[in-house]
Design a protein around this motif. Sequence first.
Motif, PDB file in Angstrom:
ATOM      1  N   LEU A  86       0.833  -1.202   0.000  1.00 50.23           N
ATOM      2  CA  LEU A  86       0.000   0.000   0.000  1.00 50.23           C
ATOM      3  C   LEU A  86       0.870   1.256   0.000  1.00 50.23           C
ATOM      4  O   LEU A  86       1.913   1.299   0.652  1.00 50.23           O
ATOM      5  CB  LEU A  86      -0.915  -0.010   1.219  1.00 50.23           C
ATOM      6  CG  LEU A  86      -1.891  -1.202   1.308  1.00 50.23           C
ATOM      7  CD1 LEU A  86      -2.683  -1.137   2.599  1.00 50.23           C
ATOM      8  CD2 LEU A  86      -2.818  -1.239   0.100  1.00 50.23           C
ATOM      9  N   GLU A  87       0.442   2.260  -0.728  1.00 49.87           N
ATOM     10  CA  GLU A  87       1.300   3.427  -0.967  1.00 49.87           C
ATOM     11  C   GLU A  87       1.614   4.193   0.311  1.00 49.87           C
ATOM     12  O   GLU A  87       2.753   4.608   0.535  1.00 49.87           O
ATOM     13  CB  GLU A  87       0.620   4.344  -1.992  1.00 49.87           C
ATOM     14  CG  GLU A  87       1.508   5.483  -2.463  1.00 49.87           C
ATOM     15  CD  GLU A  87       0.866   6.281  -3.584  1.00 49.87           C
ATOM     16  OE1 GLU A  87       1.479   7.281  -4.009  1.00 49.87           O
ATOM     17  OE2 GLU A  87      -0.243   5.902  -4.025  1.00 49.87           O
ATOM     18  N   HIS A  88       0.650   4.381   1.187  1.00 47.96           N
ATOM     19  CA  HIS A  88       0.887   5.163   2.396  1.00 47.96           C
ATOM     20  C   HIS A  88       1.675   4.375   3.456  1.00 47.96           C
ATOM     21  O   HIS A  88       2.130   4.943   4.442  1.00 47.96           O
ATOM     22  CB  HIS A  88      -0.449   5.643   2.984  1.00 47.96           C
ATOM     23  CG  HIS A  88      -1.357   4.527   3.404  1.00 47.96           C
ATOM     24  ND1 HIS A  88      -2.064   3.760   2.496  1.00 47.96           N
ATOM     25  CD2 HIS A  88      -1.665   4.042   4.643  1.00 47.96           C
ATOM     26  CE1 HIS A  88      -2.779   2.855   3.138  1.00 47.96           C
ATOM     27  NE2 HIS A  88      -2.555   3.005   4.430  1.00 47.96           N
ATOM     28  N   LEU A  89       1.827   3.051   3.252  1.00 48.55           N
ATOM     29  CA  LEU A  89       2.610   2.222   4.177  1.00 48.55           C
ATOM     30  C   LEU A  89       3.845   1.631   3.511  1.00 48.55           C
ATOM     31  O   LEU A  89       4.459   0.716   4.066  1.00 48.55           O
ATOM     32  CB  LEU A  89       1.731   1.079   4.727  1.00 48.55           C
ATOM     33  CG  LEU A  89       0.491   1.505   5.520  1.00 48.55           C
ATOM     34  CD1 LEU A  89      -0.343   0.286   5.867  1.00 48.55           C
ATOM     35  CD2 LEU A  89       0.887   2.260   6.785  1.00 48.55           C
ATOM     36  N   ARG A  90       4.215   2.170   2.362  1.00 49.08           N
ATOM     37  CA  ARG A  90       5.315   1.581   1.598  1.00 49.08           C
ATOM     38  C   ARG A  90       6.653   1.749   2.307  1.00 49.08           C
ATOM     39  O   ARG A  90       7.529   0.884   2.213  1.00 49.08           O
ATOM     40  CB  ARG A  90       5.357   2.208   0.210  1.00 49.08           C
ATOM     41  CG  ARG A  90       6.209   1.455  -0.804  1.00 49.08           C
ATOM     42  CD  ARG A  90       5.817   1.836  -2.207  1.00 49.08           C
ATOM     43  NE  ARG A  90       4.445   1.457  -2.506  1.00 49.08           N
ATOM     44  CZ  ARG A  90       3.789   1.821  -3.599  1.00 49.08           C
ATOM     45  NH1 ARG A  90       4.378   2.624  -4.477  1.00 49.08           N
ATOM     46  NH2 ARG A  90       2.551   1.425  -3.814  1.00 49.08           N
ATOM     47  N   TRP A  91       6.833   2.821   3.043  1.00 46.23           N
ATOM     48  CA  TRP A  91       8.108   3.034   3.735  1.00 46.23           C
ATOM     49  C   TRP A  91       8.305   1.999   4.848  1.00 46.23           C
ATOM     50  O   TRP A  91       9.426   1.559   5.123  1.00 46.23           O
ATOM     51  CB  TRP A  91       8.155   4.449   4.300  1.00 46.23           C
ATOM     52  CG  TRP A  91       7.132   4.714   5.370  1.00 46.23           C
ATOM     53  CD1 TRP A  91       5.846   5.111   5.204  1.00 46.23           C
ATOM     54  CD2 TRP A  91       7.336   4.594   6.782  1.00 46.23           C
ATOM     55  NE1 TRP A  91       5.209   5.251   6.415  1.00 46.23           N
ATOM     56  CE2 TRP A  91       6.118   4.945   7.405  1.00 46.23           C
ATOM     57  CE3 TRP A  91       8.424   4.253   7.582  1.00 46.23           C
ATOM     58  CZ2 TRP A  91       5.950   4.940   8.788  1.00 46.23           C
ATOM     59  CZ3 TRP A  91       8.263   4.247   8.956  1.00 46.23           C
ATOM     60  CH2 TRP A  91       7.059   4.587   9.542  1.00 46.23           C
TER      61      TRP A  91
END
Length: 395
Positions: free
Chosen positions: A185-190
Motif C-alpha cells: 500500500l502506498e501510504h505504508l510503503r516506507w
Amino acid sequence: MHSFINLTLNDSNLTSHLNKLTHDFNLLNFFFNHIYLLLLVIIGCIGNSFVIIVFGQRALRTTIGSIGSNMSVYPFLFYMAISDTIYLSILFCLWLSNYINILHRPIICQLTLYLTYVCNFINAYYTVSFTAQRLFAVVQPFRVSLVLSWYRSKCLALCIIIFACLIYSYLPFLVGIVNGQCYSLEHLRWINKLMDIIDCIIVFLIPYIMIITMNTIILISLRRMKHIQHEYLFQNNSQLNKIREITRRNASRKMTKLLLTVSTSYLIVCGPYACIHTWRLLYNDEKFQTKLLRQLEYYFHLIYHISFAMNFYIYIVFGSKFRHELKRFLNKCQINFNHCFQNDSFDEQDTSTNQNNSSTFEQFQLINQNTLCPTLTTAGFTFQYKWKHPKGSYI
C-alpha cells in the motif's frame, strides 16, 4: 560526411544489438515464466511427497533410534518438506497467473505473500537447526544421546513455525491490490521497505554467517575425528564395544556428510539472490536501480526457488538409509497393488463363473421345457437320457 555515416552505422548496429538483446530477454522470460516454473513445481512436489512419506513413517524412527542422534534431524527434514510443498503450490499459482488472474485478488494476495515469507524463514532456520545439531554431534559425540532426541527436535521445529507465523503477522496489513496488482500500500510503503531490510538480515545474512561458520567447524572436526577414532578403538579392549562404536560413528559420519551437502547446496543456490537483493535494499539509490540489476535479481530469484525442490534428490544421491527406506516403501506399494490386482482378477473370475452357471441353468430350463425326457447337467456339459416307467408303477 564520413563521420556522419560512421555514426549512423554505429547507431544502427547499436539498435540492432539492443533489439537482439531484448529478443533474447523475451525468450528467457518466456522460458522461466511458462516452462521453468511448471517443471520446478512438478519435480519438486513429487520429490517432497516422497520425503514426507518416508520421514513420516513411525518404523523409520524405531529403526534409527538405536543408532544414536541421527533421528533427531528427521523432524526438521519432515516439516521442511511440508513447507517446501506449500511454497511450490504458491509458485504454481504464480505460473497459473500467466493465464488466469488468481494471485491479484483480495485475501489471496495477502495470504500468498504471508506464506511465502513464512516458508522462506522456515527453510533458512531449519537448515541452521540441523546444521547446529550435526555440529554438536561431531564436537560432543559422547553427550549426543543425552541432549539430542527426536521429541526435542520436533518441539523446536514446531516452535520455529509458530515464531515465523507471529513475526510476519504484520504483512497482511501492509499489502493489497494497487492498480490491479498485488503490491504494498502506498501510504505504508516506507514501513514495508524497512521490514524488507530487516527480513533480509534475519533470513539471509544471519543464517548464512551461521551456516558457513558451523560447516567450517564440522569439516575441521571430521578430519580430527579420524585420528581420535583409532586411538579410542585401540584403548578399548572389548570387541563388542569396538563394533558398536564403529557402527555408530559410521552412521553419524554419513548423516553429517548428507546434511553438509544439503546446507552447502542451500548456500550455493540462495547466495546470488541473497547478495543482490540485500545490496539493492541497503543502497536504495536511483543509480543502483537499473533495469539490468532488477533483471538479474529476477533471474536469481527464480534460481532461488530450486532450494524448495532439490532436497529429495540430494537424499537420493547421498543418503543410503533414505534410499533403503524409499525402496522398501515402493516395494510395499507394489505388493499391495499386486494383491489388489489379484483380488480384482479373482472377483472377475468368480463373476464369469457365476455367469456360466446362470447360463447353464437357463440352458437346463430351456431343454426341460422343449423335451419330454429329463436332463442331467454336469460341469457345463449336457447329458440326456430317457426314463422308462416300470410296469406297475404309480408314477
